[in-house]
Design a protein around this motif. Structure first.
Motif, PDB file in Angstrom:
ATOM      1  N   MET A 277       0.807  -1.189   0.000  1.00  0.00           N
ATOM      2  CA  MET A 277       0.000   0.000   0.000  1.00  0.00           C
ATOM      3  C   MET A 277       0.859   1.266   0.000  1.00  0.00           C
ATOM      4  N   LEU A 278       1.659   1.432   1.055  1.00  0.00           N
ATOM      5  CA  LEU A 278       2.413   2.677   1.230  1.00  0.00           C
ATOM      6  C   LEU A 278       3.846   2.372   1.622  1.00  0.00           C
ATOM      7  N   ARG A 279       4.784   3.036   0.979  1.00  0.00           N
ATOM      8  CA  ARG A 279       6.204   2.965   1.342  1.00  0.00           C
ATOM      9  C   ARG A 279       6.740   4.381   1.380  1.00  0.00           C
ATOM     10  N   GLY A 280       7.365   4.747   2.494  1.00  0.00           N
ATOM     11  CA  GLY A 280       7.861   6.101   2.667  1.00  0.00           C
ATOM     12  C   GLY A 280       8.800   6.557   1.571  1.00  0.00           C
ATOM     13  N   SER A 281       9.793   5.728   1.229  1.00  0.00           N
ATOM     14  CA  SER A 281      10.788   6.139   0.231  1.00  0.00           C
ATOM     15  C   SER A 281      10.187   6.262  -1.166  1.00  0.00           C
ATOM     16  N   ARG A 282       9.096   5.602  -1.418  1.00  0.00           N
ATOM     17  CA  ARG A 282       8.441   5.687  -2.725  1.00  0.00           C
ATOM     18  C   ARG A 282       7.339   6.742  -2.743  1.00  0.00           C
ATOM     19  N   ASP A 283       6.521   6.780  -1.672  1.00  0.00           N
ATOM     20  CA  ASP A 283       5.322   7.608  -1.661  1.00  0.00           C
ATOM     21  C   ASP A 283       5.461   8.892  -0.858  1.00  0.00           C
ATOM     22  N   GLY A 284       6.477   8.961  -0.007  1.00  0.00           N
ATOM     23  CA  GLY A 284       6.685  10.149   0.804  1.00  0.00           C
ATOM     24  C   GLY A 284       6.471   9.865   2.278  1.00  0.00           C
ATOM     25  N   PHE A 285       7.129  10.641   3.102  1.00  0.00           N
ATOM     26  CA  PHE A 285       7.089  10.490   4.552  1.00  0.00           C
ATOM     27  C   PHE A 285       6.169  11.529   5.176  1.00  0.00           C
ATOM     28  N   THR A 286       5.047  11.778   4.568  1.00  0.00           N
ATOM     29  CA  THR A 286       4.176  12.836   5.060  1.00  0.00           C
ATOM     30  C   THR A 286       2.856  12.288   5.562  1.00  0.00           C
ATOM     31  N   PRO A 287       2.309  12.927   6.589  1.00  0.00           N
ATOM     32  CA  PRO A 287       0.971  12.563   7.044  1.00  0.00           C
ATOM     33  C   PRO A 287      -0.079  12.733   5.936  1.00  0.00           C
ATOM     34  N   ILE A 288       0.106  13.726   5.074  1.00  0.00           N
ATOM     35  CA  ILE A 288      -0.837  13.943   3.974  1.00  0.00           C
ATOM     36  C   ILE A 288      -0.873  12.713   3.074  1.00  0.00           C
ATOM     37  N   LYS A 289       0.292  12.174   2.737  1.00  0.00           N
ATOM     38  CA  LYS A 289       0.362  11.000   1.873  1.00  0.00           C
ATOM     39  C   LYS A 289      -0.215   9.779   2.580  1.00  0.00           C
ATOM     40  N   PHE A 290       0.071   9.646   3.894  1.00  0.00           N
ATOM     41  CA  PHE A 290      -0.517   8.543   4.659  1.00  0.00           C
ATOM     42  C   PHE A 290      -2.039   8.569   4.555  1.00  0.00           C
ATOM     43  N   HIS A 291      -2.649   9.726   4.815  1.00  0.00           N
ATOM     44  CA  HIS A 291      -4.105   9.815   4.784  1.00  0.00           C
ATOM     45  C   HIS A 291      -4.654   9.607   3.376  1.00  0.00           C
ATOM     46  N   GLU A 292      -3.936  10.087   2.371  1.00  0.00           N
ATOM     47  CA  GLU A 292      -4.370   9.922   0.988  1.00  0.00           C
ATOM     48  C   GLU A 292      -4.459   8.440   0.608  1.00  0.00           C
ATOM     49  N   ILE A 293      -3.481   7.656   1.048  1.00  0.00           N
ATOM     50  CA  ILE A 293      -3.410   6.242   0.652  1.00  0.00           C
ATOM     51  C   ILE A 293      -4.116   5.314   1.635  1.00  0.00           C
ATOM     52  N   CYS A 294      -4.041   5.592   2.930  1.00  0.00           N
ATOM     53  CA  CYS A 294      -4.477   4.625   3.942  1.00  0.00           C
ATOM     54  C   CYS A 294      -5.843   4.879   4.561  1.00  0.00           C
ATOM     55  N   ASP A 295      -6.352   6.103   4.485  1.00  0.00           N
ATOM     56  CA  ASP A 295      -7.675   6.346   5.070  1.00  0.00           C
ATOM     57  C   ASP A 295      -8.700   5.397   4.462  1.00  0.00           C
ATOM     58  N   ASN A 296      -9.596   4.925   5.284  1.00  0.00           N
ATOM     59  CA  ASN A 296     -10.675   4.006   4.922  1.00  0.00           C
ATOM     60  C   ASN A 296     -10.183   2.601   4.582  1.00  0.00           C
ATOM     61  N   GLN A 297      -8.938   2.284   4.928  1.00  0.00           N
ATOM     62  CA  GLN A 297      -8.397   0.936   4.747  1.00  0.00           C
ATOM     63  C   GLN A 297      -8.339   0.259   6.120  1.00  0.00           C
ATOM     64  N   SER A 298      -8.573  -1.035   6.156  1.00  0.00           N
ATOM     65  CA  SER A 298      -8.540  -1.777   7.419  1.00  0.00           C
ATOM     66  C   SER A 298      -7.554  -2.934   7.321  1.00  0.00           C
ATOM     67  N   ASN A 299      -7.351  -3.609   8.450  1.00  0.00           N
ATOM     68  CA  ASN A 299      -6.467  -4.784   8.534  1.00  0.00           C
ATOM     69  C   ASN A 299      -5.080  -4.475   7.971  1.00  0.00           C
ATOM     70  N   THR A 300      -4.426  -3.479   8.569  1.00  0.00           N
ATOM     71  CA  THR A 300      -3.112  -3.067   8.082  1.00  0.00           C
ATOM     72  C   THR A 300      -2.017  -3.360   9.104  1.00  0.00           C
ATOM     73  N   VAL A 301      -0.837  -3.627   8.576  1.00  0.00           N
ATOM     74  CA  VAL A 301       0.362  -3.793   9.388  1.00  0.00           C
ATOM     75  C   VAL A 301       1.316  -2.669   9.012  1.00  0.00           C
ATOM     76  N   THR A 302       1.773  -1.930  10.019  1.00  0.00           N
ATOM     77  CA  THR A 302       2.736  -0.853   9.824  1.00  0.00           C
ATOM     78  C   THR A 302       4.103  -1.352  10.280  1.00  0.00           C
TER      79      THR A 302
END
Length: 144
Positions: free
Chosen positions: A1-26
């Motif tokens: 789903m999300l990788r910091g070095s590829r997608d960015g280390f920002t809270p904005i990017k986290f919310h853009e990709i991960c909001d409304n997603q469940s069953n996640t491992v960080t």
């Protein structure tokens, strides 16, 4: 789903990709160390919401020697205060009530992240307090 070095280390990017997603491992690689930290969130990520769940957990792996195949040094900690299991805020991704925080104070990075054992049964780090993130990834577990 999300990788910091590829997608960015920002809270904005986290919310853009991960909001409304469940069953996640960080999974978080702590900068200038041999530590891996992380957690499991069975509920959906949703901005500015506090989730109650008894099924969340946090973990750490630490490689104390040069043997990269040795993953025996780990800590697995289950939530004991299920009403403070997950908290999602504008600038932060929070597992527990300050237990594991990816803090993006300026919306541009997770340079000042934080750990303090509070809502989970065991401490997953020897030292509490601030740490910097070298890399992080979030995966979604799909059960078919």
């Amino acid at each position: 789903m999300l990788r910091g070095s590829r997608d960015g280390f920002t809270p904005i990017k986290f919310h853009e990709i991960c909001d409304n997603q469940s069953n996640t491992v960080t999974i978080i690689k702590v900068k200038n160390s041999n530590e891996i930290l992380g957690g499991y969130n069975p509920t959906i990520w949703e901005l500015n919401y506090n989730y109650s769940t008894a099924n969340s957990f946090i973990f750490s792996f630490k490689n104390d020697n040069d043997n990269s195949d040795n993953i025996g040094n780990y800590i697995l900690s289950y939530v004991f205060d299920e009403y403070s299991a997950i908290l999602i805020m504008d600038h932060h991704l929070v597992i527990g009530s300050n237990d594991l925080i990816l803090r993006g104070e300026d919306f541009n990075s997770y340079k000042t992240s934080y750990f303090k054992q509070k809502s989970y049964e065991k401490s997953i780090r020897e030292i509490g307090g601030k740490f910097s993130v070298e890399e992080y990834e979030i995966f979604q577990i799909v059960i078919e």
